[in-house]
Enzyme design. Structure first.
Site, PDB file in Angstrom:
ATOM      1  N   ARG A   1      -2.034  -5.437  14.788  1.00  0.00           N
ATOM      2  CA  ARG A   1      -3.381  -4.958  14.417  1.00  0.00           C
ATOM      3  C   ARG A   1      -4.309  -6.146  14.149  1.00  0.00           C
ATOM      4  NH1 ARG A   1      -1.412  -1.524   9.596  1.00  0.00           N
ATOM      5  NH2 ARG A   1      -3.574  -1.079   9.081  1.00  0.00           N
TER       6      ARG A   1
ATOM      7  N   ARG B   1       2.276   4.046   5.156  1.00  0.00           N
ATOM      8  CA  ARG B   1       1.780   4.360   6.500  1.00  0.00           C
ATOM      9  C   ARG B   1       2.747   3.799   7.539  1.00  0.00           C
ATOM     10  NH1 ARG B   1      -4.612   3.177   6.813  1.00  0.00           N
ATOM     11  NH2 ARG B   1      -3.951   2.169   8.748  1.00  0.00           N
TER      12      ARG B   1
ATOM     13  N   ARG C   1       0.840  -1.210   0.000  1.00  0.00           N
ATOM     14  CA  ARG C   1       0.000   0.000   0.000  1.00  0.00           C
ATOM     15  C   ARG C   1       0.871   1.254   0.000  1.00  0.00           C
ATOM     16  NH1 ARG C   1      -4.725   0.800   4.275  1.00  0.00           N
ATOM     17  NH2 ARG C   1      -3.077   0.331   5.769  1.00  0.00           N
TER      18      ARG C   1
HETATM   19  P1  AP5 Z   1      -7.621  -0.481   2.148  1.00  0.00           P
HETATM   20  O1  AP5 Z   1      -8.906  -0.199   1.448  1.00  0.00           O
HETATM   21  O2  AP5 Z   1      -6.743   0.671   2.490  1.00  0.00           O
HETATM   22  O3  AP5 Z   1      -7.912  -1.427   3.428  1.00  0.00           O
HETATM   23  P2  AP5 Z   1      -8.547  -1.091   4.821  1.00  0.00           P
HETATM   24  O4  AP5 Z   1      -9.398  -2.238   5.218  1.00  0.00           O
HETATM   25  O5  AP5 Z   1      -9.193   0.269   4.824  1.00  0.00           O
HETATM   26  O6  AP5 Z   1      -7.219  -1.104   5.703  1.00  0.00           O
HETATM   27  P3  AP5 Z   1      -6.691  -0.181   6.869  1.00  0.00           P
HETATM   28  O7  AP5 Z   1      -5.277  -0.633   7.109  1.00  0.00           O
HETATM   29  O8  AP5 Z   1      -6.894   1.275   6.576  1.00  0.00           O
HETATM   30  O9  AP5 Z   1      -7.583  -0.597   8.045  1.00  0.00           O
HETATM   31  P4  AP5 Z   1      -7.300  -0.471   9.531  1.00  0.00           P
HETATM   32  O10 AP5 Z   1      -8.619  -0.783  10.104  1.00  0.00           O
HETATM   33  O11 AP5 Z   1      -6.173  -1.273  10.048  1.00  0.00           O
HETATM   34  O12 AP5 Z   1      -6.778   1.052   9.704  1.00  0.00           O
HETATM   35  P5  AP5 Z   1      -7.530   2.421  10.013  1.00  0.00           P
HETATM   36  O13 AP5 Z   1      -6.952   3.453   9.150  1.00  0.00           O
HETATM   37  O14 AP5 Z   1      -8.995   2.238  10.046  1.00  0.00           O
HETATM   38  O15 AP5 Z   1      -6.800  -1.512   1.248  1.00  0.00           O
HETATM   39  C1  AP5 Z   1      -5.510  -1.925   1.624  1.00  0.00           C
HETATM   40  C2  AP5 Z   1      -4.619  -2.027   0.369  1.00  0.00           C
HETATM   41  O16 AP5 Z   1      -5.130  -3.051  -0.492  1.00  0.00           O
HETATM   42  C3  AP5 Z   1      -4.591  -0.754  -0.498  1.00  0.00           C
HETATM   43  O17 AP5 Z   1      -3.316  -0.621  -1.050  1.00  0.00           O
HETATM   44  C4  AP5 Z   1      -5.650  -1.023  -1.591  1.00  0.00           C
HETATM   45  O18 AP5 Z   1      -5.349  -0.332  -2.772  1.00  0.00           O
HETATM   46  C5  AP5 Z   1      -5.534  -2.520  -1.759  1.00  0.00           C
HETATM   47  N1  AP5 Z   1      -6.797  -3.182  -2.093  1.00  0.00           N
HETATM   48  C6  AP5 Z   1      -8.039  -2.856  -1.639  1.00  0.00           C
HETATM   49  N2  AP5 Z   1      -8.959  -3.714  -2.112  1.00  0.00           N
HETATM   50  C7  AP5 Z   1      -8.269  -4.622  -2.884  1.00  0.00           C
HETATM   51  C8  AP5 Z   1      -8.679  -5.752  -3.652  1.00  0.00           C
HETATM   52  N3  AP5 Z   1      -9.968  -6.149  -3.711  1.00  0.00           N
HETATM   53  N4  AP5 Z   1      -7.722  -6.449  -4.305  1.00  0.00           N
HETATM   54  C9  AP5 Z   1      -6.398  -6.083  -4.245  1.00  0.00           C
HETATM   55  N5  AP5 Z   1      -5.968  -4.981  -3.556  1.00  0.00           N
HETATM   56  C10 AP5 Z   1      -6.903  -4.280  -2.866  1.00  0.00           C
HETATM   57  O19 AP5 Z   1      -7.055   2.655  11.543  1.00  0.00           O
HETATM   58  C11 AP5 Z   1      -5.724   3.003  11.844  1.00  0.00           C
HETATM   59  C12 AP5 Z   1      -5.542   3.023  13.358  1.00  0.00           C
HETATM   60  O20 AP5 Z   1      -6.400   4.012  13.952  1.00  0.00           O
HETATM   61  C13 AP5 Z   1      -5.917   1.714  14.068  1.00  0.00           C
HETATM   62  O21 AP5 Z   1      -4.832   0.804  14.073  1.00  0.00           O
HETATM   63  C14 AP5 Z   1      -6.260   2.212  15.483  1.00  0.00           C
HETATM   64  O22 AP5 Z   1      -5.084   2.456  16.227  1.00  0.00           O
HETATM   65  C15 AP5 Z   1      -6.942   3.545  15.190  1.00  0.00           C
HETATM   66  N6  AP5 Z   1      -8.401   3.409  15.034  1.00  0.00           N
HETATM   67  C16 AP5 Z   1      -9.125   3.532  13.883  1.00  0.00           C
HETATM   68  N7  AP5 Z   1     -10.431   3.339  14.118  1.00  0.00           N
HETATM   69  C17 AP5 Z   1     -10.542   3.085  15.451  1.00  0.00           C
HETATM   70  C18 AP5 Z   1     -11.643   2.774  16.300  1.00  0.00           C
HETATM   71  N8  AP5 Z   1     -12.903   2.695  15.839  1.00  0.00           N
HETATM   72  N9  AP5 Z   1     -11.386   2.569  17.606  1.00  0.00           N
HETATM   73  C19 AP5 Z   1     -10.139   2.644  18.110  1.00  0.00           C
HETATM   74  N10 AP5 Z   1      -9.050   2.913  17.362  1.00  0.00           N
HETATM   75  C20 AP5 Z   1      -9.253   3.138  16.031  1.00  0.00           C
END
Ligand code: AP5
Length: 209
Positions: A166, A155, A122
């Site tokens: 995670r 990231r 990513r």
């Molecule tokens: P992408 O769409 O970016 O995946 P994602 O599921 O959104 O992954 P994240 O890593 O953003 O999720 P996360 O939940 O760990 O992090 P978040 O930012 O929410 O796709 C990933 C990659 O694959 C990309 O390169 C994309 O192009 C590719 N791709 C997508 N679909 C594909 C397909 N079908 N085929 C092939 N490639 C594909 O959270 C970050 C941090 O914030 C957390 O760790 C936590 O510390 C905090 N946080 C966030 N929300 C909360 C909450 N509700 N409560 C407490 N802490 C929180």
């Protein structure tokens, strides 16, 4: 598509953000990503951002109340949203339920090897935030955004150690009870996230009917 108040559940890298952008655009509702909101607080060096960063850097959940306060006013009284990354546990789901109904909870399922493969490849534009993948949706130039020519970055939580944390600490521990919470309300739909972006999008749209 019938449902308009949608939450996306799933492990890191399962495509929640990618699909949330498309679903929100097609429904004409806001895409609300707790990860993006928290990263913006970190970037702006706010007090909330400084507190959140300690948890995010370790791959742990930011405390429920901190995240809930960011979300509540954005969803209360609205008729549509795509929530990406919230709720992550039953406590957060209960807080959400106290302010709004949820029409559908889509659970994206993806195996560990593919999660690691996708997250390692990513890249995110440091200026406009567009997300690329060096394997599945590469930019024309590995270092620059196609749209705004901003520098592409990785990231800080996309390292092998933090990815493992995670998956194990945030996702694996919490997802069972959370899925049951929404199954009991008859709004849960399981989505096979292994296909390409278009295939997963079609499955998500079908699940909203
Ligand atoms: P992408 O769409 O970016 O995946 P994602 O599921 O959104 O992954 P994240 O890593 O953003 O999720 P996360 O939940 O760990 O992090 P978040 O930012 O929410 O796709 C990933 C990659 O694959 C990309 O390169 C994309 O192009 C590719 N791709 C997508 N679909 C594909 C397909 N079908 N085929 C092939 N490639 C594909 O959270 C970050 C941090 O914030 C957390 O760790 C936590 O510390 C905090 N946080 C966030 N929300 C909360 C909450 N509700 N409560 C407490 N802490 C929180």
């Amino acid at each position: 598509m019938g449902a308009r108040r949608i939450v996306l559940l799933g492990p890191p890298g399962s495509g929640k953000g990618t699909q949330a952008v498309r679903l929100a655009a097609s429904l004409g509702v806001p895409h609300i990503s707790t990860g993006d909101l928290l990263r913006s607080e970190v970037q702006n060096r706010t007090a909330l951002g400084r507190e959140a960063q300690r948890f995010m850097d370790r791959g742990e959940l930011v405390p429920d109340q901190v995240v809930a306060e960011m979300i509540k006013h954005r969803v209360q009284g609205t008729t549509g949203f795509v929530l990406d990354g919230f709720p992550r546990n039953v406590k957060q789901a209960q807080i959400l339920e106290s302010v709004t109904e949820v029409d559908r909870a889509l659970h994206f399922r993806l195996d560990r090897d593919e999660i690691v493969r996708r997250l390692s490849a990513r890249r995110v534009c440091s200026q406009c935030g567009r997300v690329y993948n060096l394997l599945s949706s590469p930019p024309k130039n590995d270092a620059l955004c196609d749209l705004c020519h901003g520098a592409l970055t990785q990231r800080t939580d996309d390292t092998p150690e933090v990815i493992a944390h995670r998956i194990d600490v945030q996702y694996a521990r919490e997802i069972g009870p959370l899925v049951e919470f929404y199954r009991a309300r008859s709004v849960l739909r399981e989505i096979d996230a292994r296909g390409d972006i278009e295939t997963v999008y079609r499955a998500a749209c079908k699940a909203l009917e």
